[in-house]
Design an enzyme around this catalytic site. Structure first.
Site, PDB file in Angstrom:
ATOM      1  N   LYS A 124      46.843  -8.766  -3.909  1.00 29.84           N
ATOM      2  CA  LYS A 124      47.689  -9.595  -3.028  1.00 29.84           C
ATOM      3  C   LYS A 124      49.322  -9.423  -3.133  1.00 29.84           C
ATOM      4  O   LYS A 124      49.845  -9.361  -1.986  1.00 29.84           O
ATOM      5  CB  LYS A 124      47.182 -11.124  -2.908  1.00 29.84           C
ATOM      6  CG  LYS A 124      45.940 -11.279  -2.344  1.00 29.84           C
ATOM      7  CD  LYS A 124      45.500 -13.028  -2.276  1.00 29.84           C
ATOM      8  CE  LYS A 124      44.577 -13.238  -1.423  1.00 29.84           C
ATOM      9  NZ  LYS A 124      44.282 -14.624  -1.173  1.00 29.84           N
TER      10      LYS A 124
ATOM     11  N   ASP B 283      45.324 -17.238   5.121  1.00 30.33           N
ATOM     12  CA  ASP B 283      44.658 -18.524   4.434  1.00 30.33           C
ATOM     13  C   ASP B 283      45.199 -19.775   4.959  1.00 30.33           C
ATOM     14  O   ASP B 283      44.551 -20.767   4.929  1.00 30.33           O
ATOM     15  CB  ASP B 283      44.672 -18.472   2.683  1.00 30.33           C
ATOM     16  CG  ASP B 283      44.124 -17.262   2.255  1.00 30.33           C
ATOM     17  OD1 ASP B 283      42.980 -17.088   2.219  1.00 30.33           O
ATOM     18  OD2 ASP B 283      44.863 -16.443   1.835  1.00 30.33           O
TER      19      ASP B 283
ATOM     20  N   GLY C 280      47.993 -28.184  -6.728  1.00 27.40           N
ATOM     21  CA  GLY C 280      47.735 -26.740  -6.721  1.00 27.40           C
ATOM     22  C   GLY C 280      48.836 -25.950  -6.160  1.00 27.40           C
ATOM     23  O   GLY C 280      49.384 -26.337  -4.954  1.00 27.40           O
TER      24      GLY C 280
ATOM     25  N   GLY D 142      46.870 -19.272  -5.207  1.00 30.21           N
ATOM     26  CA  GLY D 142      46.538 -18.434  -4.074  1.00 30.21           C
ATOM     27  C   GLY D 142      46.424 -19.228  -2.772  1.00 30.21           C
ATOM     28  O   GLY D 142      46.339 -18.890  -1.731  1.00 30.21           O
ATOM     29  N   ALA D 143      45.660 -20.479  -3.066  1.00 30.42           N
ATOM     30  CA  ALA D 143      45.259 -21.231  -2.138  1.00 30.42           C
ATOM     31  C   ALA D 143      46.196 -22.309  -1.621  1.00 30.42           C
ATOM     32  O   ALA D 143      46.875 -22.305  -0.425  1.00 30.42           O
ATOM     33  CB  ALA D 143      43.859 -21.967  -2.274  1.00 30.42           C
TER      34      ALA D 143
END
Ligand code: NAD
Length: 287
Positions: free
Chosen positions: A72, A108, A132, A135-136
């Site tokens: 990514k 996303d 968090g 990546g998300a």
């Protein structure tokens, strides 16, 4: 597969390992339903092979590709352009090939915002807590900020993602009207106060998913007020520990990440084809 002929355009998924992905089923179901002449295939591509694989997008005149781990970030130097969604995350999950010009996007966060909107919750003007910053969590934070979120508090434990979160907070404050701040997840009083302050709470960590299926980062149900929107990015299992605690606490709007996963695919699908993905059909195909 009678629809594949000499005019079919290929769309790829380049990651390693990737053969478990639901994306080929999602996209091929949608192509078939809408009679679109595309085929979507998964390719095991590790980072050393990425330059050749990207070159092939141009050589084979592919329409584009999804990109997943570990590629990514590594893909960025090989692209011609980056959309704002990819710039803000310094990551790409979708490549679109327009006559040899490759543009990178991250869908996303768009998937998260669109899923919430379809469920009746517009992020515009709202206050959000996200735990968090990987990546998300990063695209969820940046896209929500781009789409008009008024304030965001990002919580993370003191790991390598904490440094990443500092950059994300700076970018949001510089490039959007959203006010962003970074908080240490170890400060539980701060988390409690922030959950009372927020309209939306998103858990974008691996808590709730194997091997952490018995873990919720919020354990006291009184921290979750009934009108808080609680969103867990995990979709396997469909109900996480956090979701159960929230429902037991009387929270009305509690969601898993399945809708986000489908909507990020729908956003990529729209970029490649210009068409809306038939969401219900796709959901039935992967359930
Ligand atoms: P990542 O490894 O990039 O980031 C993980 C984040 O969670 C980091 O910020 C880390 O500090 C934090 N974290 C991990 N374990 C923790 C713990 N025990 N306590 C506190 N913090 C912890 O991973 P990612 O790609 O961001 O994925 C995070 C979650 O989001 C996963 O559950 C994944 O399944 C889910 N996800 C969902 C979608 C979707 O479309 N619904 C898409 C991507 C990821």
């Amino acid at each position: 597969m009678t629809r594949i002929d000499g005019h079919t355009y290929l769309i790829g998924l380049m990651a390693y390992p990737i053969r478990h992905s639901m994306s080929p089923t999602m996209h091929n179901t949608a192509f078939e339903a809408l009679d679109l002449n595309f085929a979507y295939l998964a390719f095991d591509v590790d980072t050393p092979d990425l330059p050749d694989a990207i070159k092939a997008i141009k050589t084979l005149d592919m329409r584009g590709s999804n990109i997943s781990m570990p590629n990514k970030q590594a893909i960025i130097p090989y692209l011609d352009k980056l959309d704002i969604s990819a710039q803000m995350n310094q990551a790409v999950n979708t490549v679109v090939n327009d006559n040899g010009i490759l543009t990178g996007y991250t869908t996303d966060g768009i998937g998260f915002v669109n899923d919430l909107k379809k469920k009746g919750h517009d992020v515009a003007g709202k206050k959000m807590v996200v735990i968090g910053a990987g990546g998300a969590g990063t695209p969820i934070a940046t896209q929500s900020a781009l789409d008009g979120l008024s304030e965001i508090r990002i919580f993370n434990r003191q790991d390598d993602r904490f440094e990443n979160a500092k950059k994300t907070v700076a970018l949001i404050n510089e490039q959007t009207d959203c006010q962003a701040s970074l908080h240490d997840l170890a400060d539980q009083d701060d988390l409690k106060e922030s959950l009372a302050w927020a309209d939306i709470f998103c858990d974008a960590t691996g808590a709730g998913m194997k091997p952490l299926e018995d873990l919720s980062l919020v354990t006291d149900p009184t921290w979750l007020k009934p009108d808080l929107v609680v969103y867990d990015t995990v979709y396997a299992p469909r109900q996480t520990k956090l979701m159960k605690i929230a429902k037991d606490a009387g929270v009305q709007n509690v969601y898993n990440g399945l809708g986000m996963m489908i909507e990020q695919g729908a956003a990529s699908f729209k970029l490649w084809t210009g068409q809306d993905m038939p969401i219900e059909l796709v959901q039935a195909a992967i359930e």
